[in-house]
Design a protein around this motif. Structure first.
Motif, PDB file in Angstrom:
ATOM      1  N   GLY A  23       0.790  -1.228   0.000  1.00  0.00           N
ATOM      2  CA  GLY A  23       0.000   0.000   0.000  1.00  0.00           C
ATOM      3  C   GLY A  23       0.821   1.276   0.000  1.00  0.00           C
ATOM      4  N   TYR A 118      -2.721   8.593   6.435  1.00  0.00           N
ATOM      5  CA  TYR A 118      -2.509   7.148   6.508  1.00  0.00           C
ATOM      6  C   TYR A 118      -3.833   6.456   6.795  1.00  0.00           C
ATOM      7  CZ  TYR A 118       2.124   8.980   6.810  1.00  0.00           C
ATOM      8  OH  TYR A 118       3.269   9.683   6.536  1.00  0.00           O
ATOM      9  N   ARG A 120      -5.444   2.514   7.338  1.00  0.00           N
ATOM     10  CA  ARG A 120      -5.229   1.072   7.492  1.00  0.00           C
ATOM     11  C   ARG A 120      -6.299   0.364   6.672  1.00  0.00           C
ATOM     12  NH1 ARG A 120      -5.962  -0.829  13.253  1.00  0.00           N
ATOM     13  NH2 ARG A 120      -7.935  -1.609  12.486  1.00  0.00           N
ATOM     14  N   ARG A 131      -2.173   3.077   1.263  1.00  0.00           N
ATOM     15  CA  ARG A 131      -2.247   3.257   2.712  1.00  0.00           C
ATOM     16  C   ARG A 131      -1.621   4.584   3.131  1.00  0.00           C
ATOM     17  NH1 ARG A 131      -0.520  -2.782   4.731  1.00  0.00           N
ATOM     18  NH2 ARG A 131      -2.566  -3.721   4.435  1.00  0.00           N
TER      19      ARG A 131
END
Length: 153
Positions: A23, A118, A120, A131
């Protein structure tokens, strides 16, 4: 010793693969030059309309973030507790901005912020889902005459 593969030896002898985490990706100098030009165009437009920029930490107190994202709170990266505070990486730039305004008792501000955030998430890089990525925010906090600030955008 020359090694043609992208593996290295860890102390103790076991090999590991050098790669970016899932990611995420690296950007080469050419890509960074393009990004810099784009950011400069965007920034100059924001400044032309009276916006200022601030910088907030890449992580916030976990409790600040948890109450603001609802169902998306499962997408927040938690950090290991190192100093007695429960911390998480920022998910967007809006909650840190709201915290900044409240902490500093600011009633009115046109603000832009371009920074990494960011999530998850289950990345699908082929569809542009990462990500770690840049987010660009332009927020107008407070009252402005006749919504002129919105019309400028």
């Amino acid at each position: 010793m020359e090694n043609s593969e992208d593996t290295n030896q860890v102390k103790g002898g076991s090999p590991f693969l050098l790669k970016c985490p899932k990611g995420t990706r690296d950007y080469d100098p050419f890509q960074m030059a393009i990004r810099e030009k784009v950011f400069n165009v965007i920034t100059s437009c924001f400044k032309k309309h009276g916006a200022v920029t601030i910088s907030t930490p890449v992580f916030e107190l976990k409790e600040t973030l948890l109450g603001k994202y609802g169902e998306d709170s499962k997408l927040i990266y938690d950090l290991a507790d190192q100093g007695g505070e429960l911390l998480s990486l920022r998910y967007d730039l809006t909650v840190p901005f709201a915290r900044y305004l409240a902490m500093n008792k600011i009633k009115q501000m046109k603000r832009y912020h371009i920074a990494q955030v960011y999530r998850r998430d289950n990345p699908a890089m082929t569809r542009g889902r990462f990500r770690e990525f840049y987010q660009c925010d332009f927020d107008i906090a407070g009252d402005y005459d006749l919504m002129i600030a919105d019309a400028e955008c």
